[in-house]
Design a protein around this motif. Structure first.
Motif, PDB file in Angstrom:
ATOM      1  N   VAL A  47      11.820  42.819 -12.280  1.00  0.00           N
ATOM      2  CA  VAL A  47      11.789  41.510 -12.943  1.00  0.00           C
ATOM      3  C   VAL A  47      13.208  41.077 -13.285  1.00  0.00           C
ATOM      4  CG1 VAL A  47      11.004  40.249 -14.983  1.00  0.00           C
ATOM      5  CG2 VAL A  47       9.467  41.868 -13.853  1.00  0.00           C
ATOM      6  N   GLU A  48      13.996  41.998 -13.823  1.00  0.00           N
ATOM      7  CA  GLU A  48      15.388  41.689 -14.169  1.00  0.00           C
ATOM      8  C   GLU A  48      16.186  41.282 -12.934  1.00  0.00           C
ATOM      9  OE1 GLU A  48      16.167  44.506 -18.047  1.00  0.00           O
ATOM     10  OE2 GLU A  48      16.233  45.422 -16.060  1.00  0.00           O
ATOM     11  N   ARG A  49      15.958  41.976 -11.812  1.00  0.00           N
ATOM     12  CA  ARG A  49      16.668  41.625 -10.577  1.00  0.00           C
ATOM     13  C   ARG A  49      16.289  40.223 -10.118  1.00  0.00           C
ATOM     14  NH1 ARG A  49      16.213  41.315  -5.096  1.00  0.00           N
ATOM     15  NH2 ARG A  49      13.959  41.655  -5.131  1.00  0.00           N
ATOM     16  N   SER A  58       3.418  39.892 -11.906  1.00  0.00           N
ATOM     17  CA  SER A  58       2.496  40.531 -12.852  1.00  0.00           C
ATOM     18  C   SER A  58       2.355  42.041 -12.675  1.00  0.00           C
ATOM     19  CB  SER A  58       1.117  39.881 -12.758  1.00  0.00           C
ATOM     20  OG  SER A  58       0.549  40.046 -11.469  1.00  0.00           O
ATOM     21  N   SER A  59       2.705  42.578 -11.516  1.00  0.00           N
ATOM     22  CA  SER A  59       2.629  44.034 -11.336  1.00  0.00           C
ATOM     23  C   SER A  59       4.006  44.647 -11.091  1.00  0.00           C
ATOM     24  CB  SER A  59       1.705  44.379 -10.162  1.00  0.00           C
ATOM     25  OG  SER A  59       2.269  43.927  -8.936  1.00  0.00           O
ATOM     26  N   TYR A  60       5.076  43.869 -11.305  1.00  0.00           N
ATOM     27  CA  TYR A  60       6.428  44.327 -10.976  1.00  0.00           C
ATOM     28  C   TYR A  60       6.994  45.244 -12.071  1.00  0.00           C
ATOM     29  CZ  TYR A  60       7.225  41.252  -6.960  1.00  0.00           C
ATOM     30  OH  TYR A  60       7.179  40.653  -5.730  1.00  0.00           O
ATOM     31  N   VAL A 111       5.875  38.309 -21.508  1.00  0.00           N
ATOM     32  CA  VAL A 111       6.501  36.989 -21.627  1.00  0.00           C
ATOM     33  C   VAL A 111       7.708  37.069 -22.556  1.00  0.00           C
ATOM     34  CG1 VAL A 111       6.181  34.662 -22.565  1.00  0.00           C
ATOM     35  CG2 VAL A 111       4.441  35.660 -21.063  1.00  0.00           C
ATOM     36  N   ALA A 112       7.534  37.755 -23.695  1.00  0.00           N
ATOM     37  CA  ALA A 112       8.645  37.881 -24.649  1.00  0.00           C
ATOM     38  C   ALA A 112       9.815  38.645 -24.027  1.00  0.00           C
ATOM     39  CB  ALA A 112       8.164  38.586 -25.911  1.00  0.00           C
ATOM     40  N   PRO A 133       4.791  40.328 -16.037  1.00  0.00           N
ATOM     41  CA  PRO A 133       3.919  41.493 -16.191  1.00  0.00           C
ATOM     42  C   PRO A 133       3.444  41.617 -17.631  1.00  0.00           C
ATOM     43  CG  PRO A 133       6.203  42.189 -16.117  1.00  0.00           C
ATOM     44  CD  PRO A 133       6.200  40.704 -15.849  1.00  0.00           C
ATOM     45  N   PRO A 134       2.478  42.491 -17.901  1.00  0.00           N
ATOM     46  CA  PRO A 134       1.937  42.590 -19.261  1.00  0.00           C
ATOM     47  C   PRO A 134       2.889  43.240 -20.257  1.00  0.00           C
ATOM     48  CG  PRO A 134       0.945  44.252 -17.850  1.00  0.00           C
ATOM     49  CD  PRO A 134       1.763  43.360 -16.956  1.00  0.00           C
TER      50      PRO A 134
END
Length: 609
Positions: A74-76, A67-69, A98-99, A9-10
Motif C-alpha cells: 500500500v505504501e509503495r 483490500s488484500s494488499y 483507512v486511518a 485493506p482492513p
C-alpha cells in the motif's frame, strides 16, 4: 485534477513471511484467515460512481482496490501515485486501514486533499475528523454531488468548507455543512459501467423498510429511488460487454421493491438480447409468480433473501415485517422456476434465546433453501441497534476508534449461557451451507414451465449426469449450448465430466480446452483443471486412479482476480495518469493461482481473456 480513489485493506496486513504488527495496527488477535466476508474484497460501487462523475467532469481518475494488499505494498502504491485528491471508502471492517492509509498519504503527499466517505464514516463523520487529523473532508451518505462540488472548489483554489453534505474543519473546529437533498433523478449521473469493469450493478437506492440492524436509511435517506428502465438496460449492456464471465450481481438493497419496474427491466433484457446470468438481493414480501418467472427467463440465477431468523418473535423484534409463512411461500415460488435461493441468517438479534435459535434451525429444515449463511449480529454506526445500544449505556461510540476488532459482533441482549450456545454452534457451522439441490424430476418440471430455456437445459443436463444418465446429460448440455447459454465454460465443463465418466480422456481434454478458451475464470472449471492436472501428474490414466471432477452451474464468481473490481495485481503502469476524460482500460482477468494450467501435449490451458 488527478483523483486517486482507493479501497484500503482492513488493517496493516503483513507481507508474506513478515510477523503481524503488534503495535495495535495489525490484525485483531482473534482474527483467522477467512473471517472477512468475501464481499468485503469487492470495490464498493460508490467509488466507481464517484470516479465516473469525476471523469465526466474532465478529471483524471484511478480506482484501485488494495483490500488484500500487505501494507508495505500500500505504501509503495501511495508513493507512486502523484494525485491531487485521494478519496477512500470507509466501512466498519476497514476503518483502521483507512486511518493508516490516510496517515501514509499525508506523510508522502502533504499537499494532497484527503476525502473519506462510506457507511461507517457517514454517521461518525465528526469523530473521524477529530481522531484522524490527516483527513480533510468527510462526505455524508450519497456523495456524488458533494464530491464534484469539492473538486470544483479545490480546482479553483477556494476553501473546501461549507459544502452541503460534508463534514470539515474550520478555524480548528469540526463542522458540518448543510444537509444535501437526495438525488431525485438518478439518470442524471454518469454510469460507472461506461468507464469501469465490475460485476456489480446498482439500479436503485434506498429501502422503504427500517430493520433495526440496517443502516441503509443513514446512507441513502428514507424511501426508494430507482433509475429508469432504459438507463438500467444501458448500464447492464455496458457492464456485460466488459465482463470476461457473463455474470452480474445486482446489489440494490431491495431490487424488487417496484415489481412493475423489475418486470419491465427483465422484458427489456430479453428484447435487447443481453445474454448474462445474474443474482439480486431482495425481500420475500416483494416477490410474486409472474415476477419470478420473468426474472428467471431474463437470466436470474440466484435470489439472496434477507430472512435473518425463523422465529416470529425475533422477526417482530427487529422490525422485519415479514412472516415465516411468507418466507416459505416465496422460497417455493422461486424454486418453481429454478432460481437458487440463498438465505442470509443472523444470530444474536434482540430477544435471541436458545429457544428462538432452535426455532430458526427447525425453520431451515422446513423451508429448505438451496443455501444459507449465518452471521453474528454486528452493531454498525447509523443503525437503530447502534442508537439504542448507545442510549442504553452499553455501547460507547469511541470503541470504534479504540478497538482493533474487525466488526463489533455482539448479541444485543442474549444471556451469557445462550451466547455460549450460539457461539459454539456458529464455530462449527459458519460459512456457506448447502441444504437443497434439485434432482432430475424437479429439473424436468422447471424446464417444462420455462420452455426451451438455455440455463434450464444445462441444469437438467447436470442433474442427469449426477444420476449417471450420460446420454441424456449430453443431449441437454448440447441444447444449452445451441441456445446460447451465457456461461459456455460451464457447459463444456459438464461435457468434459461426461467424457471422463465414459473414459474418453481425449474428449475430456478437448472439452476442457474449449471451456478455457471460450469462457475462463469459473471457479468450478478452474477447480477441475487443477484436479485433472494433478491426476495426469500422478499417472492417473495408466494407473487407473480415480479422477474427481465436479459439474455445477451455480451462480458463483471467482474472487480476487482483476483490478479495479477486486484486489488483483496492478498493471506496471498503474501510476501513469491517462489523459483527462479517457476511459480506464479494463484489466485482464487472471486465473487464481497462476496464469496457466497445462496438461499432457498442451491440450488444456486456462488463458487470460
Amino acid at each position: 485534477m488527478r483523483i486517486a480513489l482507493l479501497y484500503p485493506p482492513p488493517w496493516k496486513i503483513p507481507a508474506p513471511g513478515e510477523p503481524p504488527d503488534r503495535g495495535g495496527d495489525g490484525p485483531p488477535a482473534e482474527y483467522r484467515e477467512g473471517d472477512l466476508d468475501p464481499d468485503f474484497h469487492q470495490t464498493p460501487y460508490g467509488l466507481f460512481s464517484l470516479g465516473a462523475q469525476a471523469i465526466r467532469a474532465g478529471h483524471q481518475v484511478k480506482v484501485l482496490n488494495l483490500s488484500s494488499y500487505p501494507f508495505s505494498e500500500v505504501e509503495r502504491v501511495v508513493r507512486a501515485l502523484d494525485a491531487d485528491v485521494f478519496g477512500m471508502s470507509c466501512w466498519t471492517a476497514n476503518r483502521r486501514g483507512v486511518a493508516l492509509t490516510a496517515r501514509c498519504i499525508r506523510a508522502i503527499h502533504p499537499r494532497a486533499h484527503i476525502v473519506v466517505g462510506g457507511p461507517h464514516a457517514t454517521p461518525l463523520a465528526a469523530e473521524v475528523l477529530r481522531h484522524h487529523p490527516e483527513v480533510d473532508t468527510v462526505t455524508l451518505g450519497e456523495s456524488e454531488l458533494a464530491f464534484l462540488e469539492l473538486l470544483d472548489r479545490l480546482e479553483a483554489g477556494l476553501p473546501a468548507t461549507g459544502i452541503a453534505g460534508t463534514a470539515y474543519r474550520a478555524g480548528g473546529r469540526v463542522e458540518l455543512g448543510p444537509p444535501r437533498p437526495a438525488i431525485e433523478d438518478l439518470d442524471a449521473l454518469a454510469s460507472p459501467h461506461d468507464h469501469f469493469t465490475t460485476h456489480i450493478v446498482m439500479t436503485s437506492r434506498g429501502c422503504p423498510w427500517a430493520c433495526t440492524f440496517c443502516g441503509a436509511e443513514t446512507t441513502w435517506g428514507r424511501g426508494f429511488r430507482g433509475q429508469s428502465v432504459p438507463y438500467v438496460l444501458d448500464a447492464l449492456e455496458a457492464a456485460v460487454a466488459r465482463l470476461p464471465v457473463k455474470m452480474v450481481q445486482i446489489k440494490d438493497d431491495t431490487f424488487t421493491t417496484n415489481r412493475k419496474r423489475v418486470i419491465e427491466i427483465c422484458q427489456g433484457i430479453r428484447e435487447r438480447k443481453i445474454s448474462f446470468l445474474w443474482s439480486c438481493d431482495t425481500r420475500v414480501d416483494v416477490l410474486g409468480d409472474d415476477l419470478l418467472r420473468e426474472m428467471r427467463l431474463a437470466g436470474c440465477q440466484r435470489l439472496s433473501l434477507g430472512v435473518e431468523s425463523g422465529s416470529p418473535a425475533i422477526l417482530k423484534n427487529i422490525d422485519k415485517k415479514i412472516t415465516v409463512k411468507k418466507i416459505i411461500e416465496s422460497t417455493e415460488l422461486a424454486k418453481k422456476y429454478g432460481i437458487q435461493v440463498r438465505y442470509y441468517m443472523m444470530l444474536g438479534n434482540r430477544g435471541e434465546t436458545a429457544q428462538t435459535f432452535r426455532e430458526t434451525l427447525a425453520f431451515l429444515e422446513a423451508a429448505r433453501p438451496h443455501q444459507y449463511i449465518f452471521s453474528c449480529l454486528s452493531i454498525y454506526p447509523g443503525t437503530r441497534d447502534f442508537d439504542d445500544a448507545a442510549a442504553a449505556g452499553w455501547l460507547d461510540r469511541e470503541v470504534y476508534f479504540q478497538g482493533d476488532f474487525q466488526e463489533l459482533k455482539t448479541p444485543f441482549d442474549a444471556s451469557e449461557e445462550d451466547t455460549a450456545l450460539m457461539s459454539a454452534w456458529f464455530e462449527q457451522n459458519k460459512g456457506l451451507r448447502e441444504l437443497y439441490r434439485e434432482g432430475v424430476e424437479e429439473r424436468k418440471a422447471i424446464l417444462a414451465r420455462l420452455g426451451d430455456h438455455h440455463a434450464a437445459h444445462l441444469e437438467l443436463g447436470i442433474a442427469h449426469l449426477d444420476a449417471g444418465q450420460l446420454d441424456l446429460a449430453e443431449r441437454h448440455v448440447a441444447r444449452a449450448l445451441d441456445l446460447g447459454v451465457p456461461v459456455p465454460g460451464l457447459a463444456y465443463n459438464a461435457l468434459a465430466c461426461i467424457a471422463a465418466r465414459r473414459g474418453d480422456i481425449q474428449a475430456m481434454q478437448d472439452h476442457f480446452t474449449t471451456a478455457a478458451r471460450r469462457d475462463p475464470q469459473h471457479p468450478v472449471l478452474i477447480r477441475n483443471v487443477q484436479a485433472a492436472r494433478a491426476w495426469f501428474a500422478k499417472g492417473g490414466p495408466g494407473r487407473g486412479l480415480p479422477l474427481d471432477l465436479v459439474a455445477r452451474c451455480d451462480f458463483q464468481l471467482l474472487e480476487r482476480t482483476a483490478q479495479p473490481a477486486l484486489p488483483g495485481p496492478l498493471p506496471e503502469d498503474f501510476a501513469v495518469w491517462p489523459p483527462a476524460g479517457a476511459r480506464p482500460a479494463p484489466a485482464p482477468a487472471r486465473e487464481e493461482g497462476g496464469r496457466e494450467a497445462a496438461m499432457p501435449r498442451g491440450r488444456l490451458r486456462v488463458v487470460p481473456s
